[in-house]
Design a protein around this motif. Structure first.
Motif, PDB file in Angstrom:
ATOM      1  N   TYR A 130       0.831  -1.194   0.000  1.00 22.08           N
ATOM      2  CA  TYR A 130       0.000   0.000   0.000  1.00 22.08           C
ATOM      3  C   TYR A 130       0.869   1.248   0.000  1.00 22.08           C
ATOM      4  N   LEU A 131       0.431   2.229  -0.791  1.00 24.45           N
ATOM      5  CA  LEU A 131       1.151   3.479  -0.887  1.00 24.45           C
ATOM      6  C   LEU A 131       0.208   4.647  -0.606  1.00 24.45           C
ATOM      7  N   TYR A 132       0.739   5.657   0.054  1.00 19.02           N
ATOM      8  CA  TYR A 132       0.000   6.889   0.316  1.00 19.02           C
ATOM      9  C   TYR A 132       0.746   8.032  -0.366  1.00 19.02           C
ATOM     10  N   ARG A 133       0.088   8.628  -1.375  1.00 22.56           N
ATOM     11  CA  ARG A 133       0.722   9.681  -2.168  1.00 22.56           C
ATOM     12  C   ARG A 133       2.080   9.235  -2.693  1.00 22.56           C
ATOM     13  N   ALA A 134       2.122   8.010  -3.207  1.00 28.51           N
ATOM     14  CA  ALA A 134       3.288   7.402  -3.859  1.00 28.51           C
ATOM     15  C   ALA A 134       4.353   6.932  -2.875  1.00 28.51           C
ATOM     16  N   PHE A 135       4.131   7.090  -1.567  1.00 32.14           N
ATOM     17  CA  PHE A 135       5.110   6.631  -0.587  1.00 32.14           C
ATOM     18  C   PHE A 135       4.630   5.323   0.047  1.00 32.14           C
ATOM     19  N   PRO A 136       5.519   4.322   0.199  1.00 30.58           N
ATOM     20  CA  PRO A 136       5.135   3.071   0.868  1.00 30.58           C
ATOM     21  C   PRO A 136       4.554   3.340   2.250  1.00 30.58           C
ATOM     22  N   LEU A 137       3.501   2.615   2.590  1.00 34.52           N
ATOM     23  CA  LEU A 137       2.774   2.907   3.819  1.00 34.52           C
ATOM     24  C   LEU A 137       3.625   2.663   5.062  1.00 34.52           C
ATOM     25  N   ASN A 138       4.537   1.681   5.013  1.00 33.68           N
ATOM     26  CA  ASN A 138       5.367   1.459   6.201  1.00 33.68           C
ATOM     27  C   ASN A 138       6.272   2.659   6.472  1.00 33.68           C
ATOM     28  N   GLU A 139       6.727   3.346   5.417  1.00 33.15           N
ATOM     29  CA  GLU A 139       7.517   4.553   5.606  1.00 33.15           C
ATOM     30  C   GLU A 139       6.648   5.699   6.131  1.00 33.15           C
ATOM     31  N   VAL A 140       5.424   5.764   5.643  1.00 33.29           N
ATOM     32  CA  VAL A 140       4.511   6.821   6.084  1.00 33.29           C
ATOM     33  C   VAL A 140       4.228   6.695   7.577  1.00 33.29           C
ATOM     34  N   PHE A 141       3.902   5.476   8.022  1.00 36.05           N
ATOM     35  CA  PHE A 141       3.597   5.280   9.438  1.00 36.05           C
ATOM     36  C   PHE A 141       4.834   5.406  10.318  1.00 36.05           C
ATOM     37  N   ALA A 142       6.022   5.346   9.695  1.00 35.46           N
ATOM     38  CA  ALA A 142       7.243   5.567  10.466  1.00 35.46           C
ATOM     39  C   ALA A 142       7.402   7.025  10.853  1.00 35.46           C
ATOM     40  N   GLY A 143       6.549   7.910  10.304  1.00 30.59           N
ATOM     41  CA  GLY A 143       6.525   9.293  10.732  1.00 30.59           C
ATOM     42  C   GLY A 143       7.383  10.221   9.919  1.00 30.59           C
ATOM     43  N   SER A 144       7.536   9.957   8.622  1.00 32.95           N
ATOM     44  CA  SER A 144       8.319  10.838   7.774  1.00 32.95           C
ATOM     45  C   SER A 144       7.716  12.241   7.791  1.00 32.95           C
ATOM     46  N   ASP A 145       8.565  13.260   7.770  1.00 37.21           N
ATOM     47  CA  ASP A 145       8.103  14.638   7.915  1.00 37.21           C
ATOM     48  C   ASP A 145       7.095  15.047   6.857  1.00 37.21           C
ATOM     49  N   PHE A 146       7.229  14.477   5.647  1.00 33.03           N
ATOM     50  CA  PHE A 146       6.387  14.932   4.542  1.00 33.03           C
ATOM     51  C   PHE A 146       5.014  14.281   4.520  1.00 33.03           C
ATOM     52  N   GLN A 147       4.717  13.366   5.427  1.00 31.69           N
ATOM     53  CA  GLN A 147       3.439  12.660   5.404  1.00 31.69           C
ATOM     54  C   GLN A 147       2.779  12.608   6.782  1.00 31.69           C
ATOM     55  N   GLN A 148       2.983  13.604   7.602  1.00 31.31           N
ATOM     56  CA  GLN A 148       2.473  13.533   8.962  1.00 31.31           C
ATOM     57  C   GLN A 148       0.949  13.486   9.023  1.00 31.31           C
ATOM     58  N   ASP A 149       0.255  13.990   8.015  1.00 32.61           N
ATOM     59  CA  ASP A 149      -1.203  14.120   8.108  1.00 32.61           C
ATOM     60  C   ASP A 149      -1.926  12.793   8.274  1.00 32.61           C
ATOM     61  N   ILE A 150      -1.377  11.707   7.724  1.00 30.09           N
ATOM     62  CA  ILE A 150      -2.069  10.413   7.832  1.00 30.09           C
ATOM     63  C   ILE A 150      -1.998   9.869   9.256  1.00 30.09           C
ATOM     64  N   ASN A 151      -1.024  10.298  10.028  1.00 30.40           N
ATOM     65  CA  ASN A 151      -0.838   9.742  11.364  1.00 30.40           C
ATOM     66  C   ASN A 151      -1.814  10.289  12.395  1.00 30.40           C
ATOM     67  N   ASP A 152      -2.603  11.306  12.040  1.00 29.76           N
ATOM     68  CA  ASP A 152      -3.530  11.858  13.031  1.00 29.76           C
ATOM     69  C   ASP A 152      -4.962  11.379  12.828  1.00 29.76           C
ATOM     70  N   VAL A 153      -5.166  10.314  12.060  1.00 33.01           N
ATOM     71  CA  VAL A 153      -6.499   9.727  11.903  1.00 33.01           C
ATOM     72  C   VAL A 153      -6.925   9.101  13.231  1.00 33.01           C
ATOM     73  N   GLU A 154      -8.037   9.544  13.772  1.00 33.72           N
ATOM     74  CA  GLU A 154      -8.565   9.007  15.018  1.00 33.72           C
ATOM     75  C   GLU A 154      -9.420   7.776  14.708  1.00 33.72           C
ATOM     76  N   PHE A 155      -9.650   6.928  15.700  1.00 35.00           N
ATOM     77  CA  PHE A 155     -10.457   5.727  15.460  1.00 35.00           C
ATOM     78  C   PHE A 155     -11.097   5.276  16.761  1.00 35.00           C
ATOM     79  N   LEU A 156     -12.075   4.379  16.607  1.00 33.01           N
ATOM     80  CA  LEU A 156     -12.755   3.743  17.731  1.00 33.01           C
ATOM     81  C   LEU A 156     -12.571   2.242  17.641  1.00 33.01           C
ATOM     82  N   PHE A 157     -12.619   1.580  18.782  1.00 34.48           N
ATOM     83  CA  PHE A 157     -12.708   0.122  18.805  1.00 34.48           C
ATOM     84  C   PHE A 157     -14.185  -0.248  18.737  1.00 34.48           C
ATOM     85  N   SER A 158     -14.550  -1.119  17.796  1.00 36.79           N
ATOM     86  CA  SER A 158     -15.955  -1.493  17.618  1.00 36.79           C
ATOM     87  C   SER A 158     -16.111  -3.008  17.601  1.00 36.79           C
TER      88      SER A 158
END
Length: 332
Positions: free
Chosen positions: A146-174
């Motif tokens: 999986y890629l987010y804006r052409a970046f591999p998702l594992n790199e995105v979730f690692a907290g790269s400076d250029f993709q911080q916006d995806i890391n603030d998605v809130e969620f619930l346990f259901s």
């Protein structure tokens, strides 16, 4: 061959295992027949009653639609609320029931797990098992990168400076309908968290559940980057989990997922705790967790529901796999 409750589970590549001789209903997506590769499987699905999930992206001239003799178009897409998931499940249940009510003989179902949201997949699987309606369930699954804006998702979730916006998605346990188990409020909570790439976000939220014990099961892809392991170890220590005792499992390896979940459940039983499984990793782990919840332990199964849907690009990076579930008590 693995057994859980009254079901047998066999795993193989689709190319190495023939389909059932006709399906009562096939739940597929727009690209299922293109990805499946095997002519025999394409033919078996093509002549079966099909629930064709467009997920809101219907292509009227799609070649896959021309290969289906009888199909109903549905739109089961990712949703960003618990209420939305509930509505989606009710719609899906009604559509499947219409087909199954007219079935004769042994009911056989094939599901492309990639074609629907994880919460819906778990609920439908739980429904088919708990109602004892399906003698055989074939689950198809293909691993994706999986890629987010052409970046591999594992790199995105690692907290790269250029993709911080995806890391603030809130969620619930259901809770997952049909896999809600039995809640035992008098006992301390034992949380079994099945973690994927976004382990930082899910592990950080665990303490809100006030667990007496936590067991983590981690997909190997989550710590594939050299920088990921120290971060994971830090997350573990924050919730009082020994990172050296965390089982690392392959995303598609159902057997290691089974063993890890079973071992974690034993930990909870030994300490007299109430176990709850949270599936926040891939579909194979969700499959294993649903089977344990419904067939063996009556342990409640929860999934994570985000507050918004993030669009990702997906690229297949593995063979199409078959997880074949057979009810050993069914009468043919």
């Amino acid at each position: 061959m693995k057994r859980v409750g009254w079901f047998e589970i066999a795993v193989a590549e689709v190319a190495d295992r023939p389909p059932e001789d006709g399906y009562t209903v096939a739940l597929v997506g727009q690209d299922t027949l293109d990805r499946i590769g095997s002519p025999a499987w394409r033919d078996a699905i093509g002549v079966s009653p099909v629930l064709f999930n467009t997920r809101g992206m219907l292509i009227e001239t799609s070649e896959v639609r021309r290969q289906l003799l009888q199909f109903t178009t549905v739109c089961w897409h990712d949703v960003a609320s618990v209420a939305g998931v509930a509505r989606l499940l009710m719609e899906a249940r009604d559509e499947i029931t219409k087909v199954l009510n007219g079935a004769n003989g042994e009911v056989r179902v094939v599901i492309d797990a990639n074609s629907m949201p994880k919460a819906l997949f778990a609920a439908l699987l739980g429904m088919l098992i708990r109602t004892r309606i399906a003698a055989k369930i074939d689950v198809l699954y293909q691993s994706f990168e999986y890629l987010y804006r052409a970046f591999p998702l594992n790199e995105v979730f690692a907290g790269s400076d250029f993709q911080q916006d995806i890391n603030d998605v809130e969620f619930l346990f259901s809770a997952v309908p049909y896999a809600e188990g039995k809640y035992k409020s008098a006992l301390g909570r034992h949380i079994i968290m099945l973690c994927g790439l976004d382990y930082q976000r899910t592990m950080a939220k665990l303490l809100e559940l006030e667990p007496a014990r936590v067991d983590i099961v981690l997909e190997s892809e989550a710590i594939a980057l050299p920088t990921a392991l120290p971060v994971f170890q830090k997350c573990c220590r924050h919730i009082d989990v020994d990172p050296d005792r965390v089982p690392i499992v392959g995303r598609t390896d159902l057997d290691t997922n089974f063993r890890a979940i079973e071992s974690a459940l034993m930990n909870g039983r030994d300490e007299g705790l109430h176990s709850i499984i949270i599936a926040s990793s891939g579909k194979p782990a969700t499959l294993a967790a649903t089977l344990f919840s419904v067939l063996q332990s009556e342990t409640p199964l929860l999934v994570t529901i985000p507050d918004r849907v993030v669009e990702l690009e997906a690229r297949a990076n593995g063979p199409m796999l078959l997880y074949r579930l057979t009810d050993r008590t069914a009468i043919a």
